[in-house]
Write a protein that holds these residues in place. Structure first.
Motif, mmCIF file in Angstrom:
data_model
loop_
_atom_site.group_PDB
_atom_site.id
_atom_site.type_symbol
_atom_site.label_atom_id
_atom_site.label_comp_id
_atom_site.label_asym_id
_atom_site.label_seq_id
_atom_site.Cartn_x
_atom_site.Cartn_y
_atom_site.Cartn_z
ATOM 1 N N UNK A 304 0.849 -1.339 -0.028
ATOM 2 C CA UNK A 304 -0.035 0.107 -0.091
ATOM 3 C C UNK A 304 0.900 1.360 -0.065
ATOM 4 N N UNK A 305 0.729 2.229 -0.817
ATOM 5 C CA UNK A 305 1.535 3.368 -1.068
ATOM 6 C C UNK A 305 0.783 4.803 -0.875
ATOM 7 N N UNK A 306 1.119 5.408 -0.378
ATOM 8 C CA UNK A 306 0.634 6.791 0.373
ATOM 9 C C UNK A 306 1.043 7.751 -0.572
ATOM 10 N N UNK A 307 0.205 8.578 -1.328
ATOM 11 C CA UNK A 307 0.659 9.560 -2.397
ATOM 12 C C UNK A 307 0.682 10.939 -1.682
ATOM 13 N N UNK A 308 1.546 11.878 -1.544
ATOM 14 C CA UNK A 308 1.476 13.202 -1.324
ATOM 15 C C UNK A 308 0.354 13.765 -1.839
ATOM 16 N N UNK A 309 -0.362 14.611 -1.153
ATOM 17 C CA UNK A 309 -1.501 15.288 -1.933
ATOM 18 C C UNK A 309 -1.214 16.339 -2.936
ATOM 19 N N UNK A 310 0.119 16.811 -2.802
ATOM 20 C CA UNK A 310 0.867 17.422 -3.643
ATOM 21 C C UNK A 310 1.353 16.925 -5.030
ATOM 22 N N UNK A 311 0.974 15.381 -5.002
ATOM 23 C CA UNK A 311 2.003 14.611 -6.097
ATOM 24 C C UNK A 311 1.561 15.057 -7.498
ATOM 25 N N UNK A 312 2.595 15.025 -8.034
ATOM 26 C CA UNK A 312 2.328 15.125 -9.751
ATOM 27 C C UNK A 312 2.012 13.680 -10.429
ATOM 28 N N UNK A 313 1.661 14.027 -11.698
ATOM 29 C CA UNK A 313 1.146 12.650 -12.393
ATOM 30 C C UNK A 313 2.316 11.836 -12.506
ATOM 31 N N UNK A 314 3.465 12.421 -12.774
ATOM 32 C CA UNK A 314 4.828 11.433 -12.752
ATOM 33 C C UNK A 314 4.984 10.812 -11.535
ATOM 34 N N UNK A 315 4.884 11.633 -10.348
ATOM 35 C CA UNK A 315 5.140 10.763 -8.952
ATOM 36 C C UNK A 315 3.956 9.696 -8.980
ATOM 37 N N UNK A 316 2.945 9.839 -9.369
ATOM 38 C CA UNK A 316 1.849 8.856 -9.144
ATOM 39 C C UNK A 316 2.252 7.501 -10.254
ATOM 40 N N UNK A 317 2.676 8.004 -11.207
ATOM 41 C CA UNK A 317 3.057 6.779 -12.523
ATOM 42 C C UNK A 317 3.991 5.890 -11.465
ATOM 43 N N UNK A 318 5.186 6.395 -11.070
ATOM 44 C CA UNK A 318 6.333 5.927 -10.465
ATOM 45 C C UNK A 318 5.953 5.293 -9.044
ATOM 46 N N UNK A 319 5.205 5.858 -8.443
ATOM 47 C CA UNK A 319 4.847 5.231 -7.050
ATOM 48 C C UNK A 319 3.777 3.959 -7.413
ATOM 49 N N UNK A 320 3.310 3.976 -8.481
ATOM 50 C CA UNK A 320 2.657 2.732 -8.885
ATOM 51 C C UNK A 320 3.498 1.840 -9.395
ATOM 52 N N UNK A 321 4.685 2.075 -10.096
ATOM 53 C CA UNK A 321 5.545 1.096 -10.648
ATOM 54 C C UNK A 321 6.278 0.607 -9.225
ATOM 55 N N UNK A 322 6.597 1.283 -8.395
ATOM 56 C CA UNK A 322 6.983 0.615 -7.176
ATOM 57 C C UNK A 322 5.963 -0.150 -6.452
#
Length: 333
Positions: A304-322
């Motif tokens: 389970x990974x938590x995004x920062x509320x200021x996350x960019x689309x790129x941040x989300x993409x590579x958090x998903x990859x991780x």
């Protein structure tokens, strides 16, 4: 220099796409999530499940020219909540849920719903937090995913993608005031995460003091943590205490800590507390505009990974990859 980051991103993409995994996004109506899911599916990073309204998500995609292919599934959460009521009740009936009605009410929360989907092995990972606080994600994760898990310890890292290197920052999201034992656990977990993505861990235990230049309880705690790590895992390369500039600058390291095999070339930076870690990662991210992946949660039974509320689309993409990469080592129970 740009090529280094592109190569690292490509490495994450290829590793994630080597196995087909399903990642659920409980905040599926969010425009950044929709765009990130579109990119993840095109890059073959994961199969994406968006919890939300089909018409709304589809309209957003059309207006914004996002392509929603067959690797994206949109699920109306109201149609599946009932499927998890009994399991949630059984999971928490001796703790904080008294009856079926209470379980049903809790499942109105899409975060809870997505975690139950993960608990039931209907998905392989959860990425959430673009509209929720870290506490909103972490608290139910501990209750549902770590439920009855002995010797449970969870920490976090951020992957900071600089133009010429990737640094692992820990712990910047979970443990507020770590003692020496907790610092040692954070260091070991963070080193393991680094290794999982091809980064050789050279661990710098950060402080306001470098080597023997300062003293005090905080510095002593860091020295004790280093000793604990060396006793548990003597093969790890770890040193400190050291200041941030000493950890990352070879020129400064030569002046301040020339005897260290980590100073000036650290890849894993462990902060002494949550204040220093969280402030530093946000300051670096906002001032430099680099991609920041995380917080990546370490030590969970299922990812389970938590995004920062200021996350960019790129941040989300590579958090998903991780999240996908973390799921490789998970044995379904």
């Amino acid at each position: 220099m740009k090529n280094y980051i592109e190569k690292f991103k490509l490495f994450l993409q290829k590793k994630a796409s080597s196995k087909v995994k399903k990642i659920v996004f409980p905040e599926g109506n969010d425009i950044k999530i929709i765009e990130a899911a579109s990119m993840c599916s095109q890059l073959n990073i994961s199969k994406c499940i968006l919890l939300g309204n089909y018409d709304y998500i589809n309209d957003c995609a059309i207006k914004s020219n996002f392509f929603l292919n067959k690797n994206i599934t949109i699920i109306d959460p109201d149609k599946i909540r009932k499927d998890y009521v009994q399991n949630l009740f059984l999971l928490r009936k001796n703790k904080d849920i008294c009856n079926i009605e209470q379980a049903s009410n809790l499942l109105c929360n899409n975060i809870i719903l997505s975690l139950m989907m993960l608990h039931n092995n209907d998905v392989d990972g959860v990425v959430a937090g673009i509209t929720h606080s870290t506490a909103d994600i972490v608290r139910p994760t501990f209750q549902l995913i770590q439920n009855n898990h002995k010797n449970s310890f969870v920490s976090s890292v951020f992957l900071m993608l600089f133009p010429n290197k990737v640094l692992v920052y820990g712990d910047c999201a979970i443990n507020k005031y770590p003692d020496e034992n907790i610092l040692a656990k954070i260091a070991i977990q963070s080193a393991n995460t680094a290794q999982s993505i091809g980064i050789f861990p050279k661990i710098a235990m950060l402080s306001y003091s470098t080597d023997t230049s300062g003293s005090g309880k905080s510095v002593d705690r860091i020295r004790q943590a280093i000793s604990i790590v060396k006793n548990i895992q003597p093969d790890l390369l770890i040193d400190g205490p050291m200041q941030y500039d000493t950890a990352v600058s070879s020129e400064i390291a030569q002046k301040k800590f020339p005897s260290s095999s980590v100073a000036g070339q650290a890849t894993v930076l462990i902060f002494p507390d949550l204040n220093s870690g969280n402030i530093t990662y946000k300051a670096v991210q906002q001032s430099s505009g680099i991609i920041s992946i995380g917080p990546i949660l370490q030590g969970l039974r299922k990812p389970v990974n938590d995004l920062s509320r200021g996350a960019t689309v790129q941040d989300i993409i590579y958090t998903t990859a991780m999240t996908v990469i973390q799921s490789f080592d998970i044995v379904k129970t």
